[in-house]
Write an enzyme that holds these catalytic residues in place. Structure first.
Site, short mmCIF file in Angstrom:
data_model
loop_
_atom_site.label_atom_id
_atom_site.label_comp_id
_atom_site.label_asym_id
_atom_site.label_seq_id
_atom_site.Cartn_x
_atom_site.Cartn_y
_atom_site.Cartn_z
N LYS A 36 2.07 -3.19 6.58
CA LYS A 36 2.36 -3.38 5.15
C LYS A 36 3.86 -3.25 4.88
O LYS A 36 4.43 -4.01 4.09
CB LYS A 36 1.56 -2.39 4.31
CG LYS A 36 0.09 -2.73 4.18
CD LYS A 36 -0.11 -4.08 3.51
CE LYS A 36 -1.55 -4.44 3.31
NZ LYS A 36 -1.73 -5.77 2.67
N TYR A 53 -1.68 0.08 10.35
CA TYR A 53 -1.93 -0.55 9.05
C TYR A 53 -0.72 -0.37 8.13
O TYR A 53 -0.20 -1.33 7.55
CB TYR A 53 -3.18 0.03 8.39
CG TYR A 53 -3.32 -0.36 6.94
CD1 TYR A 53 -3.60 -1.67 6.58
CD2 TYR A 53 -3.13 0.59 5.93
CE1 TYR A 53 -3.68 -2.04 5.24
CE2 TYR A 53 -3.24 0.23 4.60
CZ TYR A 53 -3.51 -1.08 4.26
OH TYR A 53 -3.59 -1.44 2.93
N SER A 62 0.83 -1.20 0.00
CA SER A 62 0.00 0.00 0.00
C SER A 62 0.86 1.25 0.00
O SER A 62 1.97 1.25 0.54
CB SER A 62 -0.89 0.00 1.25
OG SER A 62 -1.52 1.24 1.44
#
Length: 323
Positions: free
Chosen positions: A145, A141, A117
Site C-alpha cells: 500500500k 500488505y 490503508s
C-alpha cells in the site's frame, strides 16, 4: 464524467459505487470477482470482469466507456496471507497498479483515487496518527500500500494526473444488508461468528498500556468511507494537478473490550469474552487524526459506533440467517 471503479463488486468497492451513483456520477465497475459479487453492483452500472494485470483489457474498458477518472480499490488485503505469500501481494497490489496507471496515462484519464490503508503506519507510538506520522509498515500488505502511494504520486507529478491516496482505518457497517461484509477477517464479523456459534468472543491480549488493557482502534462506517471517496473524486475533478494524502477515520478510539460490550448490547447477547495471548505485531493504539480531510474536502464522518454495529449485524443476519 465517467469513473472506472476497480474492485467495485467488493465490500468497500460496492459501497463506493452506490455512493457515486447516488451522487449523480456515472460509474463502470471493473472486478475479477475473486472476492466480489456481481449482485452488489447497482442496476444500470456496467460490470466488466477482468484483472488489473490485464493491461490490454483495462485499456479497452477505458476507451469503450470513455473513462475520465479511476477509483482503484482492487487489491489483495489480508495481512496474514500477505506474510505467507508476499510475491502474490506485490504482483497484484503493485504490479497490477503499475499496469493500471500505464493504461490510465496512455488514455489521458485525468483523476485517480487510490485505496490505501492505515497499515502503512505500522505501529505508531502517538496518540493521534496524522498524515505526517512516519510510515513503517509491518507486513507485505502494508508495504504494497505504501509502495502504491509512491507510485501513484510519482505518476501524478510526471504526467499531471490528479491523485488522492485515502488511508482507511478500521471499516465496519453496511449501507444495506445486501452490501455487508461477508468475510470473517475483522473484529466485528469475528465476534458475530463466535456469538452465533454460542462461543465467547476472543480478546487477543489484555495487558496493553491502555485504560482497559485491550487494543484501541479507530472505526469508520463504510458508508462514511464511501462518501469520502465521492468528495475526493469531485475535488480532483475540480482541481487538476491536485495531490492529496488523507486519513479516513473518526478520530475516536474504541478498545476491543468496549467494542465487544457494544456488540453484546446491540445484538442482545450477553457473553463475556475470553482472553487469549496477544497476536504478534498488534500495536496498542492506532487512532486517526481526521482533521486534514475536513479542511481539504469538507468531509466528516457522520455515523457512530452503534450505527456501524447495528447495520453490520443486520447484514450478518441477512447472509447467515438463524434457523
Amino acid at each position: 464524467m465517467t469513473w472506472l471503479i476497480t474492485g467495485g463488486a467488493g465490500y468497500i468497492g460496492a459501497h463506493v459505487v452506490h455512493a457515486m451513483t447516488e451522487a449523480g456520477e456515472r460509474a463502470v465497475v471493473y472486478d475479477d470477482l475473486s472476492t466480489g459479487f456481481a449482485e452488489r453492483v447497482p442496476r444500470g452500472v456496467p460490470l466488466v470482469e477482468g484483472s488489473t494485470l490485464d493491461g490490454d483489457r483495462v485499456a479497452r474498458v477505458l476507451a469503450e466507456h470513455e473513462v475520465t477518472g479511476v477509483v482503484h480499490l482492487a487489491a489483495k488485503k489480508q495481512v496474514g496471507e500477505s506474510v505467507e505469500q508476499p510475491l502474490l501481494y506485490y504482483r497484484h497490489n503493485v504490479e497490477g497498479l503499475r499496469i493500471l496507471l500505464e493504461a490510465v496515462t496512455e488514455a489521458g484519464v485525468g483523476s485517480f483515487v487510490f485505496s490505501s490503508s492505515a497499515a502503512v503506519y505500522g505501529m505508531p507510538d502517538v496518540d493521534l496518527v496524522t498524515e505526517e506520522t512516519p510510515c513503517v509498515p509491518m507486513s507485505p500488505y502494508g508495504e504494497t500500500k505504501l509502495a502504491g502511494e509512491w507510485l501513484v504520486r510519482a505518476t501524478g507529478r510526471a504526467t499531471g494526473l490528479s491523485t488522492a491516496s485515502l488511508r482507511y482505518f478500521n471499516v465496519a457497517g453496511a449501507a444495506n444488508p445486501g452490501l455487508a461484509d461477508v468475510g470473517v477477517f475483522n473484529l466485528v464479523p469475528m465476534v458475530f461468528e463466535r456469538l452465533t456459534e454460542d462461543k465467547p468472543p476472543l480478546v487477543f491480549g489484555d495487558d496493553y498500556p491502555t485504560p482497559d488493557g485491550t487494543c484501541i482502534r479507530d472505526y469508520i462506517h463504510v458508508a462514511d468511507l464511501a462518501e469520502a471517496h465521492v468528495a475526493a473524486a469531485r475535488a480532483l475533478r475540480s482541481s487538476p494537478g491536485r495531490d492529496l494524502t488523507l486519513n479516513i477515520g473518526r478520530g475516536e478510539g474504541v478498545s476491543v473490550r468496549e467494542m465487544i460490550d457494544t456488540i453484546n448490547a446491540v445484538t442482545g447477547y450477553d457473553r463475556p469474552p475470553t482472553v487469549v495471548p496477544r497476536r504478534p505485531g498488534d500495536p496498542a493504539r492506532v487512532v486517526a487524526s481526521a482533521d486534514r480531510i475536513t479542511t481539504e474536502l469538507g468531509w466528516k464522518a457522520r455515523r457512530d459506533l452503534r450505527d456501524m454495529i447495528s447495520t453490520a449485524w443486520q447484514g450478518w443476519l441477512h447472509h447467515h440467517p438463524r434457523s
